[in-house]
Design a protein around this motif. Sequence first.
Motif, PDB file in Angstrom:
ATOM      1  N   THR A 106       2.566  27.982   3.872  1.00  0.00           N
ATOM      2  CA  THR A 106       1.869  26.870   4.525  1.00  0.00           C
ATOM      3  C   THR A 106       2.293  26.675   5.977  1.00  0.00           C
ATOM      4  N   GLY A 107       3.307  27.388   6.409  1.00  0.00           N
ATOM      5  CA  GLY A 107       3.913  27.121   7.702  1.00  0.00           C
ATOM      6  C   GLY A 107       5.236  26.392   7.514  1.00  0.00           C
ATOM      7  N   GLU A 108       5.382  25.733   6.366  1.00  0.00           N
ATOM      8  CA  GLU A 108       6.603  25.007   6.041  1.00  0.00           C
ATOM      9  C   GLU A 108       7.149  25.336   4.657  1.00  0.00           C
ATOM     10  N   ALA A 109       6.304  25.861   3.787  1.00  0.00           N
ATOM     11  CA  ALA A 109       6.720  26.135   2.408  1.00  0.00           C
ATOM     12  C   ALA A 109       6.119  27.444   1.918  1.00  0.00           C
ATOM     13  N   PHE A 110       6.828  28.066   0.976  1.00  0.00           N
ATOM     14  CA  PHE A 110       6.383  29.302   0.347  1.00  0.00           C
ATOM     15  C   PHE A 110       6.099  29.047  -1.126  1.00  0.00           C
ATOM     16  N   LEU A 111       5.147  29.775  -1.667  1.00  0.00           N
ATOM     17  CA  LEU A 111       4.974  29.924  -3.102  1.00  0.00           C
ATOM     18  C   LEU A 111       4.822  31.421  -3.313  1.00  0.00           C
ATOM     19  N   VAL A 124       5.510  37.444  13.032  1.00  0.00           N
ATOM     20  CA  VAL A 124       6.373  38.632  13.042  1.00  0.00           C
ATOM     21  C   VAL A 124       7.300  38.609  11.821  1.00  0.00           C
ATOM     22  N   ASP A 125       7.851  37.437  11.490  1.00  0.00           N
ATOM     23  CA  ASP A 125       8.694  37.301  10.300  1.00  0.00           C
ATOM     24  C   ASP A 125       7.901  37.645   9.039  1.00  0.00           C
ATOM     25  N   ILE A 126       6.702  37.107   8.941  1.00  0.00           N
ATOM     26  CA  ILE A 126       5.870  37.354   7.766  1.00  0.00           C
ATOM     27  C   ILE A 126       5.525  38.838   7.670  1.00  0.00           C
ATOM     28  N   ARG A 137      16.741  34.800  -3.249  1.00  0.00           N
ATOM     29  CA  ARG A 137      17.594  33.601  -3.167  1.00  0.00           C
ATOM     30  C   ARG A 137      18.561  33.679  -1.982  1.00  0.00           C
ATOM     31  N   ALA A 138      19.020  34.881  -1.664  1.00  0.00           N
ATOM     32  CA  ALA A 138      19.993  35.068  -0.581  1.00  0.00           C
ATOM     33  C   ALA A 138      19.346  35.094   0.806  1.00  0.00           C
ATOM     34  N   ASP A 139      18.033  35.131   0.870  1.00  0.00           N
ATOM     35  CA  ASP A 139      17.319  35.211   2.154  1.00  0.00           C
ATOM     36  C   ASP A 139      17.440  33.875   2.887  1.00  0.00           C
ATOM     37  N   THR A 140      17.952  33.905   4.101  1.00  0.00           N
ATOM     38  CA  THR A 140      18.192  32.673   4.866  1.00  0.00           C
ATOM     39  C   THR A 140      16.945  32.108   5.533  1.00  0.00           C
ATOM     40  N   ARG A 141      15.818  32.769   5.380  1.00  0.00           N
ATOM     41  CA  ARG A 141      14.573  32.256   5.977  1.00  0.00           C
ATOM     42  C   ARG A 141      13.975  31.116   5.167  1.00  0.00           C
ATOM     43  N   ALA A 155      13.313  27.584   6.167  1.00  0.00           N
ATOM     44  CA  ALA A 155      14.554  27.054   6.732  1.00  0.00           C
ATOM     45  C   ALA A 155      14.475  26.896   8.244  1.00  0.00           C
ATOM     46  N   ARG A 156      13.507  27.544   8.837  1.00  0.00           N
ATOM     47  CA  ARG A 156      13.305  27.474  10.290  1.00  0.00           C
ATOM     48  C   ARG A 156      11.850  27.800  10.545  1.00  0.00           C
TER      49      ARG A 156
END
Length: 143
Positions: free
Chosen positions: A43-48, A18-20, A66-70, A12-13
């Motif tokens: 990927t820097g833009e998408a998660f699996l 640090v986030d990871i 699902r509730a995670d805003t990241r 989402a941003r």
Amino acid sequence: MIRSLVYISAAARTITDVDIAAILSAADRNNARKQLTGVLLFTGEAFLQVLEGPADQVAAMLDLIRADTRHSNMIVLLDRSIAARQFGDWTMGYNRIDPSVSIDGRRFDLTPAALAARFRGKADAELDQLLRTFSQIELGRDF
């Protein structure tokens, strides 16, 4: 039986190392006591992400994720029962689909040889193909 769930989502941003690291730390802390295992690819833009464990624990974790805003636009690709864990050795394995990036020394090897070795004899071609496709799309490779 063990529930295995695979989803993709969009960052989402801008997600930093640090986030990871925070995501992985929380996964290590929570997943062990909830009997969850899996792997997170980014990927820097998408998660699996692959989550495995008791069905009720996977469902509860999915609600939190699902509730995670990241991330946003979550799509569940696979949701099934499996006889044995594919990622039982990871509370949460990780790979940034970029060979120069590693968080806390974690590296889930996505090369075809490594995937073939991981799934040898486990007959999970569907999951193998999802992981290969996700990594190859980002890297612009043919699959």
